[in-house]
Every structure is written in structure tokens, then in C-alpha cells.
Scaffold this active site. Structure first.
Site, short mmCIF file in Angstrom:
data_model
loop_
_atom_site.label_atom_id
_atom_site.label_comp_id
_atom_site.label_asym_id
_atom_site.label_seq_id
_atom_site.Cartn_x
_atom_site.Cartn_y
_atom_site.Cartn_z
N GLU A 105 42.49 45.42 39.29
CA GLU A 105 40.98 45.01 39.31
C GLU A 105 40.21 45.97 40.46
OE1 GLU A 105 40.93 40.83 39.18
OE2 GLU A 105 40.52 40.75 37.33
N VAL A 106 41.23 46.09 41.56
CA VAL A 106 40.29 46.86 42.80
C VAL A 106 40.91 48.27 42.74
CG1 VAL A 106 40.13 46.86 45.21
CG2 VAL A 106 40.16 44.53 43.82
N HIS A 110 46.92 48.71 46.27
CA HIS A 110 47.52 47.50 46.89
C HIS A 110 48.78 47.25 46.24
CE1 HIS A 110 44.41 46.62 43.72
NE2 HIS A 110 45.35 45.54 43.85
N HIS A 112 51.23 43.89 46.33
CA HIS A 112 51.09 42.40 46.64
C HIS A 112 52.31 42.28 47.07
CE1 HIS A 112 47.57 41.82 43.66
NE2 HIS A 112 47.74 42.87 43.33
P1 AMP Z 1 44.96 43.62 41.37
O1 AMP Z 1 44.48 42.70 40.00
O2 AMP Z 1 46.35 43.89 41.37
O3 AMP Z 1 43.85 44.87 41.66
O4 AMP Z 1 44.65 42.63 42.47
C1 AMP Z 1 43.34 42.40 43.27
C2 AMP Z 1 43.60 41.33 44.27
O5 AMP Z 1 42.64 41.43 45.10
C3 AMP Z 1 43.53 39.96 43.75
O6 AMP Z 1 44.69 39.20 43.74
C4 AMP Z 1 42.29 39.28 44.28
O7 AMP Z 1 42.49 37.96 44.68
C5 AMP Z 1 42.29 40.17 45.58
N1 AMP Z 1 41.04 40.12 46.35
C6 AMP Z 1 40.04 40.56 45.86
N2 AMP Z 1 38.89 40.54 46.83
C7 AMP Z 1 39.43 40.23 47.91
C8 AMP Z 1 39.18 40.05 49.21
N3 AMP Z 1 37.81 40.35 49.52
N4 AMP Z 1 39.98 39.75 50.04
C9 AMP Z 1 41.47 39.42 49.85
N5 AMP Z 1 41.70 39.65 48.61
C10 AMP Z 1 40.90 39.82 47.67
#
Ligand code: AMP
Length: 128
Positions: A105-106, A110, A112
Site C-alpha cells: 500500500e505504501v 518497508h 514488516h
Molecule cells: P503495506 O501493505 O506492506 O504497504 O503496509 C503498509 C503499512 O504501513 C500498514 O501496515 C500500515 O498500517 C502502515 N502505515 C501507514 N501509515 C503509517 C504511518 N503514518 N505510521 C506508521 N505506519 C503506517
């Protein structure tokens, strides 16, 4: 909404803003190569995110284009964060989502780190 991991890096993403200090994060680790902070919506007792300082969309982009120094620095940082969290024993899980099927999503790489409780089998087959 999952991203298209083949698109060029866009530094308006939320993790780029965290790196620039434009929005707050619960900093747990920071060095020349990586920054780590707690996930805002934790999916386990411990759910920490580690991001590289460099501008890489995904693991695919990073593994193809990052320098050997950046890769070593980032991988070492992920291990260091897990050790500092006391996760090596009893164990933990690393995950990097990439693109649509990976449900990324981002659009800033990253990893996890999940831990602090038994995590069950690798992949949930019944999410739909
Ligand atoms: P992904 O689906 O692998 O892209 O995971 C994105 C992650 O970023 C999700 O687990 C979200 O909860 C986390 N996330 C989004 N915005 C923030 C933020 N401002 N601070 C910390 N975590 C975030």
C-alpha cells in the site's frame, strides 16, 4: 489500495514524509541506512516497520538498484531492530509486500517485523 510497484518513486508518499520529519512516527531505530518505527495499525503484539533511507519503491526496486552498501546497511538494520526488540528467541517474522498481489500500500520499501506472540502459519488463505 495496492500500488503498482513498477511506477517510478514518488516522494509524496507517507514514509518519505516520515523520513523528512514532516509527519510524526514512533522512532525505534535510526542510522545512516534505515529508519524504524511502529506500525500505526499493528497486526501483532509487536509490529515494527523498517525502511531504507534511499528512495526505493519496493523490494524489487531496491534489490535491482540499491548499492551493495545500502543493501548491507538496510539488512543489518532490520536484524538489529529485531535483536533490540528481544525477538530472536522466541522468534519473529519478516514480511515485505510487493505490488498488487503482494498488497503493498505504501510505495516506499518497508519490511514488516512481526513478533511478541505466536504468529501462526505463513499465509492466511481465507482473507477474501
Ligand atoms: P503495506 O501493505 O506492506 O504497504 O503496509 C503498509 C503499512 O504501513 C500498514 O501496515 C500500515 O498500517 C502502515 N502505515 C501507514 N501509515 C503509517 C504511518 N503514518 N505510521 C506508521 N505506519 C503506517
Amino acid at each position: 489500495m495496492p500500488i503498482d510497484a513498477t511506477k517510478p518513486y514518488d516522494d509524496s508518499n507517507i514514509f518519505a514524509k516520515i523520513l523528512r520529519g514532516e509527519i510524526p512516527s514512533t522512532r525505534v531505530y535510526d542510522d545512516e541506512w534505515a529508519h524504524a518505527f511502529e506500525d500505526i495499525n499493528p497486526q501483532a503484539e509487536i509490529h515494527t516497520l523498517v525502511i531504507p533511507k534511499g528512495h526505493y519503491v519496493s523490494w524489487d526496486d531496491f534489490s535491482a538498484h540499491a548499492s551493495a552498501e545500502e543493501i548491507a546497511g538496510f539488512v543489518r538494520a532490520v536484524g538489529e531492530v529485531a535483536r533490540r526488540k528481544g525477538l530472536v528467541e522466541p522468534g519473529y517474522r519478516l514480511m515485505a509486500n510487493i505490488g498488487g498481489h503482494g498488497h503493498q500500500e505504501v510505495p516506499h520499501l518497508h519490511v514488516h517485523i512481526f513478533g511478541g506472540e505466536p504468529l501462526g502459519p505463513m499465509i492466511c488463505k481465507h482473507w477474501k
